[in-house]
Design a protein around this motif. Structure first.
Motif, mmCIF file in Angstrom:
data_model
loop_
_atom_site.group_PDB
_atom_site.id
_atom_site.type_symbol
_atom_site.label_atom_id
_atom_site.label_comp_id
_atom_site.label_asym_id
_atom_site.label_seq_id
_atom_site.Cartn_x
_atom_site.Cartn_y
_atom_site.Cartn_z
ATOM 1 N N GLU A 40 54.745 19.816 37.408
ATOM 2 C CA GLU A 40 53.655 18.844 37.444
ATOM 3 C C GLU A 40 53.784 17.924 36.252
ATOM 4 O OE1 GLU A 40 50.241 21.511 39.581
ATOM 5 O OE2 GLU A 40 49.724 20.589 37.659
ATOM 6 N N ASP A 41 53.731 16.631 36.534
ATOM 7 C CA ASP A 41 53.771 15.696 35.421
ATOM 8 C C ASP A 41 52.355 15.551 34.867
ATOM 9 O OD1 ASP A 41 54.048 13.748 33.578
ATOM 10 O OD2 ASP A 41 55.103 12.338 34.893
ATOM 11 N N ARG A 42 52.121 16.245 33.769
ATOM 12 C CA ARG A 42 50.786 16.191 33.170
ATOM 13 C C ARG A 42 50.771 15.271 31.959
ATOM 14 N NH1 ARG A 42 48.963 22.574 33.456
ATOM 15 N NH2 ARG A 42 49.216 22.805 35.717
ATOM 16 N N SER A 43 51.742 14.345 31.922
ATOM 17 C CA SER A 43 51.702 13.394 30.818
ATOM 18 C C SER A 43 50.675 12.316 31.135
ATOM 19 C CB SER A 43 53.080 12.792 30.570
ATOM 20 O OG SER A 43 53.594 12.247 31.760
ATOM 21 N N GLN A 44 50.525 12.009 32.410
ATOM 22 C CA GLN A 44 49.373 11.184 32.775
ATOM 23 C C GLN A 44 48.895 11.605 34.174
ATOM 24 O OE1 GLN A 44 52.847 8.247 32.817
ATOM 25 N NE2 GLN A 44 51.011 7.096 32.515
ATOM 26 N N PHE A 45 47.601 11.739 34.308
ATOM 27 C CA PHE A 45 47.047 12.177 35.586
ATOM 28 C C PHE A 45 46.531 10.983 36.378
ATOM 29 C CE2 PHE A 45 46.611 15.882 32.846
ATOM 30 C CZ PHE A 45 47.144 16.859 33.650
ATOM 31 N N THR A 46 46.496 11.161 37.683
ATOM 32 C CA THR A 46 45.839 10.160 38.519
ATOM 33 C C THR A 46 44.337 10.231 38.231
ATOM 34 O OG1 THR A 46 47.405 10.863 40.201
ATOM 35 C CG2 THR A 46 45.648 9.372 40.909
ATOM 36 N N HIS A 56 49.439 15.346 48.484
ATOM 37 C CA HIS A 56 49.287 16.305 47.397
ATOM 38 C C HIS A 56 49.249 15.568 46.066
ATOM 39 C CE1 HIS A 56 50.286 19.383 50.347
ATOM 40 N NE2 HIS A 56 49.852 20.272 49.464
ATOM 41 N N GLN A 57 48.268 15.885 45.241
ATOM 42 C CA GLN A 57 48.149 15.224 43.950
ATOM 43 C C GLN A 57 47.641 16.181 42.888
ATOM 44 O OE1 GLN A 57 46.423 10.891 44.817
ATOM 45 N NE2 GLN A 57 46.385 12.365 46.455
ATOM 46 N N THR A 58 47.884 15.803 41.650
ATOM 47 C CA THR A 58 47.371 16.588 40.537
ATOM 48 C C THR A 58 46.295 15.775 39.827
ATOM 49 O OG1 THR A 58 49.609 17.399 40.248
ATOM 50 C CG2 THR A 58 48.046 17.901 38.496
ATOM 51 N N VAL A 59 45.155 16.396 39.597
ATOM 52 C CA VAL A 59 44.130 15.712 38.805
ATOM 53 C C VAL A 59 43.668 16.635 37.686
ATOM 54 C CG1 VAL A 59 43.300 14.342 40.754
ATOM 55 C CG2 VAL A 59 42.196 16.506 40.218
ATOM 56 N N CYS A 60 43.031 16.033 36.706
ATOM 57 C CA CYS A 60 42.542 16.826 35.584
ATOM 58 C C CYS A 60 41.131 16.361 35.262
ATOM 59 C CB CYS A 60 43.461 16.603 34.386
ATOM 60 S SG CYS A 60 42.932 17.475 32.923
ATOM 61 N N GLY A 61 40.263 17.316 34.986
ATOM 62 C CA GLY A 61 38.899 16.924 34.654
ATOM 63 C C GLY A 61 38.153 18.094 34.039
ATOM 64 N N THR A 62 36.838 17.943 33.941
ATOM 65 C CA THR A 62 36.028 19.068 33.484
ATOM 66 C C THR A 62 35.093 19.492 34.605
ATOM 67 O OG1 THR A 62 34.520 17.490 32.480
ATOM 68 C CG2 THR A 62 36.076 18.566 31.011
ATOM 69 N N ILE A 63 34.736 20.773 34.556
ATOM 70 C CA ILE A 63 33.885 21.308 35.609
ATOM 71 C C ILE A 63 32.442 20.864 35.372
ATOM 72 C CG2 ILE A 63 32.958 23.445 36.600
ATOM 73 C CD1 ILE A 63 35.696 24.730 36.025
ATOM 74 N N ILE A 64 31.869 20.245 36.382
ATOM 75 C CA ILE A 64 30.486 19.778 36.262
ATOM 76 C C ILE A 64 29.534 20.855 36.797
ATOM 77 C CG2 ILE A 64 28.832 18.044 37.048
ATOM 78 C CD1 ILE A 64 31.328 16.145 37.226
ATOM 79 N N SER A 65 29.913 21.443 37.924
ATOM 80 C CA SER A 65 29.080 22.517 38.464
ATOM 81 C C SER A 65 29.937 23.419 39.334
ATOM 82 C CB SER A 65 27.944 21.932 39.310
ATOM 83 O OG SER A 65 28.514 21.294 40.441
ATOM 84 N N ALA A 66 29.496 24.676 39.465
ATOM 85 C CA ALA A 66 30.203 25.609 40.344
ATOM 86 C C ALA A 66 29.156 26.455 41.046
ATOM 87 C CB ALA A 66 31.135 26.502 39.528
ATOM 88 N N ARG A 67 29.256 26.555 42.370
ATOM 89 C CA ARG A 67 28.245 27.363 43.052
ATOM 90 C C ARG A 67 28.823 28.011 44.305
ATOM 91 N NH1 ARG A 67 25.503 25.196 47.484
ATOM 92 N NH2 ARG A 67 26.520 23.294 48.198
ATOM 93 N N ARG A 68 28.220 29.126 44.668
ATOM 94 C CA ARG A 68 28.570 29.771 45.919
ATOM 95 C C ARG A 68 27.703 29.192 47.013
ATOM 96 N NH1 ARG A 68 28.588 36.162 46.315
ATOM 97 N NH2 ARG A 68 28.753 35.614 48.507
ATOM 98 N N ASN A 69 28.320 28.921 48.130
ATOM 99 C CA ASN A 69 27.546 28.461 49.275
ATOM 100 C C ASN A 69 27.173 29.688 50.101
ATOM 101 O OD1 ASN A 69 26.557 27.471 51.628
ATOM 102 N ND2 ASN A 69 28.074 25.830 51.776
#
Ligand code: ADP
Ligand code: MG
Length: 688
Positions: A40-46, A56-69
């Motif tokens: 994975e090229d993590r030098s710059q993310f989409t 197929h793509q790679t993204v990077c971010g922070t988790i805003i919320s996580a929940r079980r449905n």
């Protein structure tokens, strides 16, 4: 030392070492040779706002919320991830514990296909990796390796461990590729290549490292293949005398005209047999293309030299078919004095004894059989020509067992699994090849259709019509290993059902793998004599019989069969002058199974199908796993890296010419590596 057990590296210990063993890793060297399966090229993310649906793509971010449905049946966990540009929803199923792993504000990298779901972007079951502040240098801001994993071992752990081991031991790695070869092809030293294959500084170095490792893999494998060839053809074999009139007599005896491709193959065989060096040739051709007839020519040529021939087939049905075919073709005419015998495991003991005796005395000229021919007690007076049918069903060592019964006999291998040229070179660079790429004239066409299972009734109706007009039909069910009993029950139930409803009044037979040979044969015989209209069968038909009147086939659950299996099955029909019909009943779900079915509907050309099969499955899975050593090709792919393969092959030829026993000190490492990676070849090479 790079042979240090991995357990003794800091941060491993016995527990982790046990887990790493599941990845085939025992030593530091093993670990350094565990290659990424992608990067994975993590030098710059989409930026998330820029991702495209459907790829197929790679993204990077922070988790805003996580929940079980809690309302979803498949226990979905939904996570919202955001970066500066936007946010994307991600979902996983049946892993409710994930909700405890995803913490708000945690940095996360995601890799997967992006879909549009209720007008929102969504990633369904992406690969993910949580990023921690400490070890960003290995996991972010660069081209990052992605490794095959096992339970209890994470990407982060592996990267860190590999980085540690590279630091400690990479410098000790020795180069398998001799220096002159490296120089000729501008290959980097192994230490540098191994470092960069794990942690490439940029895309250019990444490619160079991959190519270098691919070269090494091809080079080793080609040395094996070439040495195996030398172990056969460097010997003094049997020089057969082959008069031009023999080929003419052969043609005159046959009830049909040979195709051009058959004639060419026979000429190849005749030329090889006349040489002193043993022949090592493969005939490739689709089912029904007439390979066996060409092989029979060699058997006859052996007889005219007052020597013996043997034909070994993988199943009893096939052996019997060859035997009866030979008798049918040559019982009259110039070759009627050839004494033939059939030897299979069910041949009565008394008869076997007589056959053994006659083989030893030279009173049998041609023996046709199965594995039964490999019995230790069997000896020939003078075996000079060996045919091995469907060789991928036999191990390399079994081939050797049979040929050892002669003194360097000529060897002809037949295969109905067409092998694209590139792969052929990789696998069988040791064989000369004749291709029969032409079907005997006067065969009907095979039309193939695909229908969903829901249309089965209509299909059966059509089959019924065709049978009433005089055709015979096969209905094929898959048998899958894991649940063989259940599947068998399904086939039996379906048989009863069909007999009672769809095909009332017609004569049905059932054959399956749990029946004895006698039972199967009895039914097959009935079908052949047209006393049955429809044969319901499990895949045991795959290498089966030649019944020209059977020109209808229905394959149930066709999505479960492999592509070459489908092709082999379909090859049972279209053997007569009538047009034939093959119906695939299938409800494919996976992309792969859709592609397989499309390919089989689109063409009956075995070579095209083989190429598709390779594209879909990749070379490692193309053949049975065990025998070919293709699994050892980790970074190399004969399809996409043909140029590298050809270069490596050239150098392997030069090296083996100079040192066919790998006895020079500078080749010791090659020999040791072969011993480790390709033990099955080493025995053959150095024993011979
Ligand atoms: P393969 O071994 O390639 O599957 P076979 O040699 O068994 O094919 O041939 C299939 C059938 O076709 C046999 O019945 C054979 O006698 C017949 N056959 C072979 N060559 C020809 C030909 N040139 N013309 C007509 N029939 C042929
Ligand atoms: Mg010869």
């Amino acid at each position: 030392m790079s042979s240090t057990p991995i357990q003794f590296i800091k941060g491993v210990g016995p527990a982790k070492a046990g887990l790493l063993a599941n990845l085939g890793i025992a030593t530091v060297e093993d670990l350094l040779y565990l290659f990424p399966y992608r990067y994975e090229d993590r030098s710059q993310f989409t930026p998330i706002a820029m991702v495209q649906a459907g790829v197929h793509q790679t993204v990077c971010g922070t988790i805003i919320s996580a929940r079980r449905n809690f309302y979803s049946k498949n226990r979905a966990v939904e996570v919202m991830v955001g970066d500066k540009s936007g946010r994307i929803s991600c979902v996983w199923f049946n892993q409710p514990y994930l909700v405890n792993i995803f913490k708000e504000d945690q940095e996360i990298v995601l890799y997967g296909k992006v879909d549009i779901f209720s007008k929102r972007l969504q990633m369904v079951v992406p690969d993910f990796e949580l990023i921690s502040k400490e070890d960003r240098s290995l996991n972010m801001g660069r081209i990052v390796p992605i490794y095959p994993l096992t339970k209890g071992i994470s990407q982060r752990y592996l990267r860190k461990l590999i980085d540690t081991c590279l630091g400690l031991h990479a410098a000790e790695l020795q180069d398998i590729i001799p220096q002159d070869v490296r120089r000729r092809h501008d290959l980097n030293p192994i230490t540098q290549s191994i470092r960069q294959i794990h942690f490439p500084p940029d895309a250019t170095h990444q490619q160079k490292a991959i190519d270098r490792i691919a070269f090494e893999e091809f080079f080793l494998f080609q040395i094996c293949v070439i040495l195996r060839r030398l172990s056969i053809v460097n010997k003094t074999g049997i020089t057969h005398k082959i008069a031009p009139s023999l080929i003419e007599d052969f043609k005159a005896t046959l009830p049909f005209t040979l195709t051009g491709a058959q004639t060419k193959a026979i000429d190849d065989i005749a030329a090889d047999m006349a040489k002193t060096r043993p022949m090592l040739r493969m005939i490739q051709g689709d089912v029904g293309s007439g390979k066996t007839v060409a092989a029979f020519f060699g058997c006859i040529a052996a007889w005219t030299n007052r020597k013996q021939a043997a034909v070994m087939a993988p199943t009893e049905i096939l052996a019997q078919q060859h035997f009866f075919n030979f008798q049918k073709l040559f019982a009259q005419g110039a070759f009627k004095r050839i004494r033939t015998a059939l030897l299979i495991s069910s041949t009565p003991a008394k008869e076997k004894k007589v056959i053994y005796q006659q083989l030893k005395e030279g009173e049998i000229d041609l023996i046709i059989g199965t594995h039964a021919l490999l019995e230790e007690t069997i000896a020939f007076k003078e075996l000079s020509f060996v045919v091995i049918d469907e060789q991928h069903k036999f191990g390399v060592d079994q081939r050797a067992l049979l040929t050892a019964k002669g003194s360097n006999p000529d060897i002809l291998i037949m295969t109905a699994t067409p092998i694209p040229r590139t792969l052929c070179l990789t696998l069988y660079g040791d064989l000369d090849v004749s291709v029969i790429n032409e079907m005997p004239p006067g065969r009907g066409l095979i039309k193939t259709y695909q229908f969903p299972t829901a249309k089965a009734q209509a299909v059966y109706q059509k089959v019924r019509e065709l049978v009433l007009k005089g055709s015979q039909a096969y209905i094929i069910y898959p048998l899958v290993d894991e649940s063989e009993k259940l599947e068998l029950k399904a086939a039996k139930d379906q048989f009863l059902h069909l007999q009672k409803f769809e095909f009332t009044g017609l004569r049905l037979g059932l054959v399956h793998g749990q029946m004895t040979r006698q039972e199967t044969d009895a039914i097959m015989e009935q079908f052949k004599r047209q006393e049955l209209d429809i044969l319901v069968a499990t895949t045991i038909l795959e290498v089966g019989i030649d019944i020209p009147n059977a020109n209808v086939m229905v394959i149930e659950h066709a999505e479960r069969f492999g592509l070459s299996q489908l092709h082999q099955l379909r090859g049972r029909i279209g053997r007569g002058a009538q047009n034939a019909m093959c119906v695939l009943l299938a409800d494919p779900v996976t992309e792969e199974s859709k592609l397989r079915l499309e390919a089989i509907v689109a063409t009956t050309d075995g070579f095209k199908i083989a190429e598709q099969d390779l594209n879909i499955r990749g070379p490692g899975h193309y053949f049975g796993r065990h025998q070919h050593g293709l699994n050892e090709l980790k970074m190399s792919n004969p399809i996409t890296q043909l140029e590298i393969l050809e270069k490596a092959r050239e150098d392997a030829i030069i090296l083996t010419k100079r040192d066919s026993q790998l006895s020079a000190p500078e080749h010791r490492l090659i020999k040791n590596t072969i011993r480790k990676r390709y033990p099955q070849y080493l025995d053959l090479i150095l024993a011979g």
